[in-house]
Design an enzyme around this catalytic site. Structure first.
Site, PDB file in Angstrom:
ATOM      1  N   ASP A  48      -4.706   3.647   2.657  1.00 16.77           N
ATOM      2  CA  ASP A  48      -4.434   2.478   2.719  1.00 16.77           C
ATOM      3  C   ASP A  48      -3.554   2.068   3.951  1.00 16.77           C
ATOM      4  O   ASP A  48      -2.761   2.586   4.344  1.00 16.77           O
ATOM      5  CB  ASP A  48      -3.457   2.237   1.624  1.00 16.77           C
ATOM      6  CG  ASP A  48      -2.843   0.890   1.312  1.00 16.77           C
ATOM      7  OD1 ASP A  48      -3.422   0.003   0.697  1.00 16.77           O
ATOM      8  OD2 ASP A  48      -1.972   0.514   2.125  1.00 16.77           O
ATOM      9  N   TYR A  53       0.162  -2.890  10.380  1.00 14.90           N
ATOM     10  CA  TYR A  53       0.701  -1.772  10.578  1.00 14.90           C
ATOM     11  C   TYR A  53       0.299  -0.972  11.939  1.00 14.90           C
ATOM     12  O   TYR A  53       1.060  -0.085  12.407  1.00 14.90           O
ATOM     13  CB  TYR A  53       0.143  -0.460   9.477  1.00 14.90           C
ATOM     14  CG  TYR A  53       0.404  -0.741   7.914  1.00 14.90           C
ATOM     15  CD1 TYR A  53       1.234  -1.904   7.805  1.00 14.90           C
ATOM     16  CD2 TYR A  53      -0.141  -0.131   7.099  1.00 14.90           C
ATOM     17  CE1 TYR A  53       1.727  -2.052   6.224  1.00 14.90           C
ATOM     18  CE2 TYR A  53       0.184  -0.337   5.582  1.00 14.90           C
ATOM     19  CZ  TYR A  53       1.071  -1.447   5.294  1.00 14.90           C
ATOM     20  OH  TYR A  53       1.327  -1.439   3.925  1.00 14.90           O
ATOM     21  N   LYS A  78      -5.759  -4.860   5.017  1.00 15.99           N
ATOM     22  CA  LYS A  78      -5.235  -6.167   4.464  1.00 15.99           C
ATOM     23  C   LYS A  78      -5.257  -7.245   5.638  1.00 15.99           C
ATOM     24  O   LYS A  78      -4.685  -7.031   6.746  1.00 15.99           O
ATOM     25  CB  LYS A  78      -3.763  -5.984   3.968  1.00 15.99           C
ATOM     26  CG  LYS A  78      -3.941  -4.701   3.003  1.00 15.99           C
ATOM     27  CD  LYS A  78      -2.108  -4.544   2.545  1.00 15.99           C
ATOM     28  CE  LYS A  78      -2.324  -3.196   1.884  1.00 15.99           C
ATOM     29  NZ  LYS A  78      -1.764  -2.029   2.789  1.00 15.99           N
ATOM     30  N   HIS A 109      -2.541  -9.870   2.161  1.00 14.20           N
ATOM     31  CA  HIS A 109      -1.478  -9.076   1.963  1.00 14.20           C
ATOM     32  C   HIS A 109      -0.162  -9.686   1.317  1.00 14.20           C
ATOM     33  O   HIS A 109       0.738  -9.091   0.792  1.00 14.20           O
ATOM     34  CB  HIS A 109      -1.040  -8.731   3.406  1.00 14.20           C
ATOM     35  CG  HIS A 109      -0.148  -7.749   3.739  1.00 14.20           C
ATOM     36  ND1 HIS A 109      -0.195  -6.765   4.770  1.00 14.20           N
ATOM     37  CD2 HIS A 109       0.733  -6.875   3.068  1.00 14.20           C
ATOM     38  CE1 HIS A 109       0.417  -5.980   4.849  1.00 14.20           C
ATOM     39  NE2 HIS A 109       1.257  -5.980   3.758  1.00 14.20           N
TER      40      HIS A 109
HETATM   41  N1  LIG Z   1       0.932  -4.519   0.486  1.00 13.48           N
HETATM   42  C1  LIG Z   1       2.283  -4.276   0.638  1.00 13.48           C
HETATM   43  O1  LIG Z   1       2.952  -5.298   0.983  1.00 13.48           O
HETATM   44  C2  LIG Z   1       3.017  -2.946   1.084  1.00 13.48           C
HETATM   45  C3  LIG Z   1       4.278  -2.720   1.099  1.00 13.48           C
HETATM   46  C4  LIG Z   1       4.878  -1.664   1.530  1.00 13.48           C
HETATM   47  C5  LIG Z   1       4.021  -0.425   1.357  1.00 13.48           C
HETATM   48  N2  LIG Z   1       2.909  -0.645   1.215  1.00 13.48           N
HETATM   49  C6  LIG Z   1       1.655   0.519   1.132  1.00 13.48           C
HETATM   50  O2  LIG Z   1       2.103   1.387   0.246  1.00 13.48           O
HETATM   51  C7  LIG Z   1       2.548   2.658   0.969  1.00 13.48           C
HETATM   52  C8  LIG Z   1       3.724   3.555   0.237  1.00 13.48           C
HETATM   53  O3  LIG Z   1       4.840   2.890   0.388  1.00 13.48           O
HETATM   54  P1  LIG Z   1       6.137   3.063   1.409  1.00 13.48           P
HETATM   55  O4  LIG Z   1       5.466   3.661   2.679  1.00 13.48           O
HETATM   56  O5  LIG Z   1       6.681   1.737   1.409  1.00 13.48           O
HETATM   57  O6  LIG Z   1       6.767   4.328   0.874  1.00 13.48           O
HETATM   58  P2  LIG Z   1       6.738   5.317  -0.314  1.00 13.48           P
HETATM   59  O7  LIG Z   1       5.253   5.904  -0.175  1.00 13.48           O
HETATM   60  O8  LIG Z   1       7.416   5.000  -1.678  1.00 13.48           O
HETATM   61  O9  LIG Z   1       7.916   6.322   0.545  1.00 13.48           O
HETATM   62  C9  LIG Z   1       7.393   6.674   1.723  1.00 13.48           C
HETATM   63  C10 LIG Z   1       8.634   7.838   2.037  1.00 13.48           C
HETATM   64  O10 LIG Z   1       9.372   8.594   1.329  1.00 13.48           O
HETATM   65  C11 LIG Z   1       9.163   9.916   2.277  1.00 13.48           C
HETATM   66  N3  LIG Z   1       8.209  11.056   1.504  1.00 13.48           N
HETATM   67  C12 LIG Z   1       7.045  10.880   1.377  1.00 13.48           C
HETATM   68  N4  LIG Z   1       6.806  12.184   0.580  1.00 13.48           N
HETATM   69  C13 LIG Z   1       8.001  12.735   0.268  1.00 13.48           C
HETATM   70  C14 LIG Z   1       8.501  13.772  -0.522  1.00 13.48           C
HETATM   71  N5  LIG Z   1       7.295  14.560  -1.171  1.00 13.48           N
HETATM   72  N6  LIG Z   1       9.539  14.184  -0.624  1.00 13.48           N
HETATM   73  C15 LIG Z   1      10.374  13.442   0.014  1.00 13.48           C
HETATM   74  N7  LIG Z   1      10.208  12.266   0.644  1.00 13.48           N
HETATM   75  C16 LIG Z   1       8.938  11.926   0.764  1.00 13.48           C
HETATM   76  C17 LIG Z   1       8.404   9.354   3.507  1.00 13.48           C
HETATM   77  O11 LIG Z   1       9.017  10.113   4.690  1.00 13.48           O
HETATM   78  P3  LIG Z   1       8.037  10.985   5.540  1.00 13.48           P
HETATM   79  O12 LIG Z   1       6.943  10.153   6.001  1.00 13.48           O
HETATM   80  O13 LIG Z   1       8.792  11.375   6.754  1.00 13.48           O
HETATM   81  O14 LIG Z   1       7.556  11.923   4.635  1.00 13.48           O
HETATM   82  C18 LIG Z   1       8.780   7.794   3.734  1.00 13.48           C
HETATM   83  O15 LIG Z   1      10.115   8.027   4.093  1.00 13.48           O
HETATM   84  C19 LIG Z   1       2.669   2.331   2.471  1.00 13.48           C
HETATM   85  O16 LIG Z   1       2.707   3.242   3.344  1.00 13.48           O
HETATM   86  C20 LIG Z   1       1.774   1.093   2.582  1.00 13.48           C
HETATM   87  O17 LIG Z   1       0.415   1.861   2.638  1.00 13.48           O
HETATM   88  C21 LIG Z   1       2.209  -1.831   0.922  1.00 13.48           C
END
Ligand SMILES: NC(=O)c1ccc[n+]([C@@H]2O[C@H](COP(=O)([O-])OP(=O)(O)OC[C@H]3O[C@@H](n4cnc5c(N)ncnc54)[C@H](OP(=O)(O)O)[C@@H]3O)[C@@H](O)[C@H]2O)c1
Length: 272
Positions: A48, A53, A78, A109
């Site tokens: 994704d 990004y 997106k 998005h």
């Molecule tokens: N459509 C939208 O508006 C929107 C908005 C936000 C996000 N997204 C998408 O959704 C994806 C996921 O959401 P997100 O990036 O916001 O947050 P998330 O997946 O909820 O969390 C990512 C965070 O958690 C840490 N992490 C990952 N695996 C872990 C584990 N096993 N143990 C401990 N910490 C861990 C990562 O650090 P490290 O990288 O250092 O491991 C990072 O700081 C995004 O990357 C993006 O592709 C979309």
């Protein structure tokens, strides 16, 4: 029973792997290339990203370098808010960056006021031309979805929204299920912020799993597609190792009850 290779058939018959790698804030260049390569090595078949990004080109490079064929990988990107004036140009740029002739899933998005329904029609045309195999939306509330459903007969295949036990959007999930729109969970790990929550840690201990694995599994057991992000090799591996346990009904209910409308990202509730 779901497994690492399970795919879900969307409302236009396109199939999407139930788990993917999120890439928000993974830096373009080596960091992103490495993350995507590690993900592919560990069985992820779904990446994704988004124009905003700024890492599409590294994802394209990583896929070219990997041994996995393009048609075995599902790529979502997106349309950014400032690109609604020319979605075709934006999509063409993403295709170039991703070094691909098509996108598997192209999402709006954010429900940008006034223009989103017109944009949706244009995405429908781009899909017919084969530039993307499926189109969907992100951060749409029930109100935004109702509006789009009235304006067209092309039903979004997916609504990607923030979703975790701490933001259990039950009404939105039920609405999407009733309209054949799949919910896709972003920030399923609450960006890491709730991983120390005692109740969550306690539940995870029962399964000898980590809190992150429980949060991901909770989404899957709600039949929600999930895209946890990590740029670290061991965590990328950990986050897809969620197919050898099943959260009990009692623990699912306990997790559901952690809801506190907790958001880590933007809130579309007041977007008219
Ligand atoms: N459509 C939208 O508006 C929107 C908005 C936000 C996000 N997204 C998408 O959704 C994806 C996921 O959401 P997100 O990036 O916001 O947050 P998330 O997946 O909820 O969390 C990512 C965070 O958690 C840490 N992490 C990952 N695996 C872990 C584990 N096993 N143990 C401990 N910490 C861990 C990562 O650090 P490290 O990288 O250092 O491991 C990072 O700081 C995004 O990357 C993006 O592709 C979309």
């Amino acid at each position: 029973m779901i497994n690492i290779n399970t795919k879900i058939k969307l409302n236009n018959d396109v199939k999407i792997p139930i788990i993917g790698l999120g890439t928000y804030q993974i830096k373009n260049g080596k960091e992103c290339e490495d993350a995507v390569i590690w993900a592919l090595e560990n069985g992820y078949k779904h990446i994704d990203t988004a124009t905003i990004y700024g890492n599409e080109s590294s994802i394209g490079n990583a896929i070219k370098k990997s041994r996995v064929q393009r048609d075995e990988i599902f790529i979502t990107t997106k349309l950014w808010n400032s690109d609604h004036n020319d979605p075709q140009r934006a999509l063409d740029k993403s295709l170039k960056n991703l070094r691909s002739s098509y996108i598997d899933l192209y999402l709006i998005h954010w429900p940008v006021e006034k223009v989103r329904n017109e944009t949706w029609k244009i995405l429908g045309k781009l899909m017919k031309e084969g530039k993307c195999k499926a189109i969907g939306v992100s951060n749409f509330t029930i109100k935004h979805l109702n509006e789009i459903l009235k304006s067209t007969n092309v039903v979004p295949v997916i609504n990607q929204v923030e979703f975790s036990p701490y933001l259990y959007q039950k009404d939105l999930l039920e609405f999407c299920n009733s309209r054949n729109i799949y919910l896709e969970a972003y920030s399923p790990l609450t960006k890491g912020r709730k991983l120390v929550d005692k109740k969550l840690v306690e539940i995870a201990r029962n399964y000898r799993k980590t809190p992150a694995q429980v949060l991901i599994r909770w989404c899957l057991q709600h039949n929600v597609i999930v895209i946890p992000k990590s740029s670290k090799k061991d965590r990328i591996k950990e986050n897809i190792n969620v197919f050898d346990f099943n959260i009990s009904k009692e623990h699912m209910e306990l997790l559901d009850n952690l809801n506190e409308d907790y958001r880590t990202s933007w809130d579309p509730t007041d977007i008219v």
